[in-house]
Every structure is written in structure tokens, then in C-alpha cells.
Design a protein around this motif. Structure first.
Motif, PDB file in Angstrom:
ATOM      1  N   PHE A 197       0.863  -1.187   0.000  1.00  0.00           N
ATOM      2  CA  PHE A 197       0.000   0.000   0.000  1.00  0.00           C
ATOM      3  C   PHE A 197       0.900   1.237   0.000  1.00  0.00           C
ATOM      4  O   PHE A 197       1.989   1.218   0.571  1.00  0.00           O
ATOM      5  N   GLU A 198       0.426   2.334  -0.620  1.00  0.00           N
ATOM      6  CA  GLU A 198       1.239   3.548  -0.715  1.00  0.00           C
ATOM      7  C   GLU A 198       0.439   4.791  -0.337  1.00  0.00           C
ATOM      8  O   GLU A 198       0.277   5.707  -1.145  1.00  0.00           O
ATOM      9  N   PRO A 199      -0.053   4.863   0.899  1.00  0.00           N
ATOM     10  CA  PRO A 199      -0.820   6.039   1.324  1.00  0.00           C
ATOM     11  C   PRO A 199       0.084   7.229   1.654  1.00  0.00           C
ATOM     12  O   PRO A 199       1.117   7.068   2.312  1.00  0.00           O
ATOM     13  N   CYS A 200      -0.290   8.410   1.194  1.00  0.00           N
ATOM     14  CA  CYS A 200       0.428   9.650   1.531  1.00  0.00           C
ATOM     15  C   CYS A 200       1.914   9.575   1.194  1.00  0.00           C
ATOM     16  O   CYS A 200       2.754  10.160   1.884  1.00  0.00           O
ATOM     17  N   GLY A 201       2.266   8.829   0.158  1.00  0.00           N
ATOM     18  CA  GLY A 201       3.662   8.724  -0.225  1.00  0.00           C
ATOM     19  C   GLY A 201       4.456   7.715   0.573  1.00  0.00           C
ATOM     20  O   GLY A 201       5.639   7.491   0.297  1.00  0.00           O
ATOM     21  N   HIS A 202       3.857   7.122   1.592  1.00  0.00           N
ATOM     22  CA  HIS A 202       4.524   6.074   2.363  1.00  0.00           C
ATOM     23  C   HIS A 202       4.401   4.736   1.617  1.00  0.00           C
ATOM     24  O   HIS A 202       3.657   4.624   0.651  1.00  0.00           O
ATOM     25  N   ARG A 203       5.090   3.746   2.128  1.00  0.00           N
ATOM     26  CA  ARG A 203       5.002   2.396   1.560  1.00  0.00           C
ATOM     27  C   ARG A 203       4.861   1.400   2.703  1.00  0.00           C
ATOM     28  O   ARG A 203       5.717   1.342   3.596  1.00  0.00           O
ATOM     29  N   ILE A 204       3.783   0.637   2.681  1.00  0.00           N
ATOM     30  CA  ILE A 204       3.526  -0.357   3.725  1.00  0.00           C
ATOM     31  C   ILE A 204       3.347  -1.714   3.051  1.00  0.00           C
ATOM     32  O   ILE A 204       2.530  -1.859   2.133  1.00  0.00           O
ATOM     33  N   THR A 205       4.111  -2.706   3.486  1.00  0.00           N
ATOM     34  CA  THR A 205       3.973  -4.057   2.945  1.00  0.00           C
ATOM     35  C   THR A 205       3.465  -4.991   4.041  1.00  0.00           C
ATOM     36  O   THR A 205       3.966  -4.969   5.168  1.00  0.00           O
ATOM     37  N   VAL A 206       2.462  -5.787   3.690  1.00  0.00           N
ATOM     38  CA  VAL A 206       1.806  -6.673   4.654  1.00  0.00           C
ATOM     39  C   VAL A 206       1.887  -8.115   4.149  1.00  0.00           C
ATOM     40  O   VAL A 206       1.323  -8.442   3.099  1.00  0.00           O
ATOM     41  N   PRO A 207       2.587  -8.997   4.868  1.00  0.00           N
ATOM     42  CA  PRO A 207       2.653 -10.412   4.467  1.00  0.00           C
ATOM     43  C   PRO A 207       1.364 -11.137   4.867  1.00  0.00           C
ATOM     44  O   PRO A 207       0.884 -10.994   5.993  1.00  0.00           O
ATOM     45  N   ILE A 208       0.826 -11.911   3.939  1.00  0.00           N
ATOM     46  CA  ILE A 208      -0.373 -12.702   4.221  1.00  0.00           C
ATOM     47  C   ILE A 208      -0.180 -14.109   3.662  1.00  0.00           C
ATOM     48  O   ILE A 208       0.313 -14.275   2.541  1.00  0.00           O
ATOM     49  N   ALA A 209      -0.525 -15.106   4.462  1.00  0.00           N
ATOM     50  CA  ALA A 209      -0.393 -16.507   4.052  1.00  0.00           C
ATOM     51  C   ALA A 209      -1.786 -17.096   3.838  1.00  0.00           C
ATOM     52  O   ALA A 209      -2.708 -16.842   4.613  1.00  0.00           O
ATOM     53  N   PHE A 210      -1.923 -17.884   2.779  1.00  0.00           N
ATOM     54  CA  PHE A 210      -3.186 -18.555   2.463  1.00  0.00           C
ATOM     55  C   PHE A 210      -2.992 -20.061   2.527  1.00  0.00           C
ATOM     56  O   PHE A 210      -1.958 -20.588   2.093  1.00  0.00           O
ATOM     57  N   ARG A 211      -3.987 -20.756   3.065  1.00  0.00           N
ATOM     58  CA  ARG A 211      -3.959 -22.221   3.113  1.00  0.00           C
ATOM     59  C   ARG A 211      -5.319 -22.748   2.686  1.00  0.00           C
ATOM     60  O   ARG A 211      -6.338 -22.406   3.280  1.00  0.00           O
ATOM     61  N   THR A 212      -5.342 -23.537   1.637  1.00  0.00           N
ATOM     62  CA  THR A 212      -6.608 -24.039   1.106  1.00  0.00           C
ATOM     63  C   THR A 212      -7.286 -24.966   2.106  1.00  0.00           C
ATOM     64  O   THR A 212      -6.625 -25.627   2.913  1.00  0.00           O
TER      65      THR A 212
END
Length: 231
Positions: A197-212
Motif C-alpha cells: 500500500f502507498e498512502p500519503c507517499g509512504h510504503r507499507i507491505t503486509v505479508p499474508i499466508a493462504f492455506r486451502t
């Protein structure tokens, strides 16, 4: 739910997800024997969806697009239900590269062919690469946005973005037993993605794991300790 504008009389084949499993499988295969959308109608529908997203998010409106292969998502829960209700004939996801805009991750478009078998309608479905099918991607967006907003409030309380759509998604790991795509879903295995995500010129990365879960759905889990904020 995604709002669809229904054009023409409903003529799509009957699909009963709760009926005989063998018949349901035959119906799914029959639906996907029909020719894929192509040509000018496809370009118009995808172009309209990309343009609508660009204007809503205040981003570059492209004039040149490269439309990737169409991948059916017939077994996505929302798509299956919409077919069964007689609103659409089928649904696909395609990745669209914007040729004449600043470098950015491709846009994913969810494309419907309506019940009349002719009319096409495209809807923005995300940006970047993802193995999550449309319904799962919507759940993943809610989860990652919540964590990104929490991080943003602590780091920059004055930032109040109008939009918190991910600007990129990357698949960073796949389990050895990850199953193949089956009309849009996966029935076995797990994978991890990084949502940016890049709100207000910042950069935020969020790790998410999926398992079926083996039944057309998946569990997800956010790695809170792995969230990265760059001012």
C-alpha cells in the motif's frame, strides 16, 4: 457483493451447486467449452473497467493496454452463485499491463459474460500478482488493509488517505503440494503473498499466508511482525 448491470434476457444454462456433484461437474465443463471473449468487445469491456478504476483512484488513465490470457474463475463462490442465479454465463480474470502510464503493477480485471451470452462487463479486481481467487482476494484485501491502516495511524496520524487499495501484490512462496488452478480455485496446498500500500507517499507491505481448505475456500493469516513501513 459485486453489482452487475444485467443486459438482455437471462439465457444462461442452469447451474446447481447443491445438486448432483457429477452433473455439476459436467455443467461446469460445458460452460467452459464455449469460446472465450475476444476482439473489440473484450477490449472495450476491459478498457472501461481499467478507466473506471483509474478515475476512482486518481491514477493515470491509459490509452494503450496489453490484455493477458483469460483464466476462468467459474468455481469462485461468488461467480458460481451469480451463474446459478441466471445473471451471468461465466467469469474470467485477466491481468492488464498499462503501456502508456508510469511503471506500475498490472491491473487484474474480473470479466463477466452476461446471461445473454454476448454482453461483457469488466470490474477492477486488484493490482499486481495473486493466486487468490476473486472472493478470497476480497477477504485478503480487508485483512491486509486493516493491518496497514493500524500501522499508518501509529506512524503518521495525520495521513488520511481516500483510498487504501493495494498498489502491488506479489506471490513470495508456494508450498510443494500446491494444487493446480481448477476453474479459478485451488484445492490443495498453501502460498504466501506480499501486499503493498502507498498512502500519503509512504510504503507499507503486509505479508499474508493462504492455506486451502480442500472445499473451494482458504484460510488466511497475517504476519504482523513482518509488516514493513517505509516513510
Amino acid at each position: 457483493m459485486i453489482a452487475l448491470s444485467v443486459a438482455g434476457a437471462a439465457t444462461a444454462a442452469t447451474l446447481d451447486p447443491l445438486g448432483d456433484p457429477a452433473q455439476f461437474q459436467r455443467d461446469i465443463e460445458e460452460i467452459n467449452r464455449k469460446p472465450l471473449p475476444d476482439g473489440e468487445a473484450l477490449a472495450r469491456a476491459v478498457g472501461a473497467a481499467v478507466t473506471a478504476d483509474a478515475r476512482q483512484r486518481g491514477r493515470c488513465v491509459p490509452a494503450k493496454l496489453v490484455i493477458g490470457a483469460l483464466s476462468p474463475v467459474t468455481l469462485d463462490g461468488m461467480v458460481t452463485a451469480t451463474i446459478a442465479s441466471g445473471q451471468i454465463e461465466n467469469g474470467w480474470v485477466t491481468s492488464v499491463k498499462l503501456e502508456d502510464c508510469p511503471p506500475a503493477a498490472p491491473i487484474r480485471i474480473l470479466l463477466f459474460r452476461m446471461a445473454d451470452g454476448v454482453t461483457l462487463q469488466g470490474i477492477f479486481s486488484g493490482q499486481g500478482e495473486s493466486l487468490a481467487w476473486p472472493t478470497l482476494a476480497r477477504e485478503g484485501l480487508r485483512a491486509t488493509v486493516g493491518h496497514a491502516v493500524d500501522k499508518l495511524r501509529r506512524a503518521d496520524p495525520k495521513c488520511a488517505p481516500k483510498d487504501m487499495t493495494a498498489t502491488d501484490v506479489k506471490v513470495v512462496d508456494r508450498s510443494a503440494d500446491l494444487g493446480p488452478d481448477v476453474y479459478g480455485i485451488r484445492l490443495k496446498g498453501s502460498w504466501r503473498e506480499l501486499w503493498t500500500f502507498e498512502p500519503c507517499g509512504h510504503r507499507i507491505t503486509v505479508p499474508i499466508a493462504f492455506r486451502t481448505n480442500g472445499a473451494g475456500g482458504a484460510y488466511w493469516d497475517i504476519d504482523g511482525g513482518g509488516i514493513v513501513y517505509l516513510p
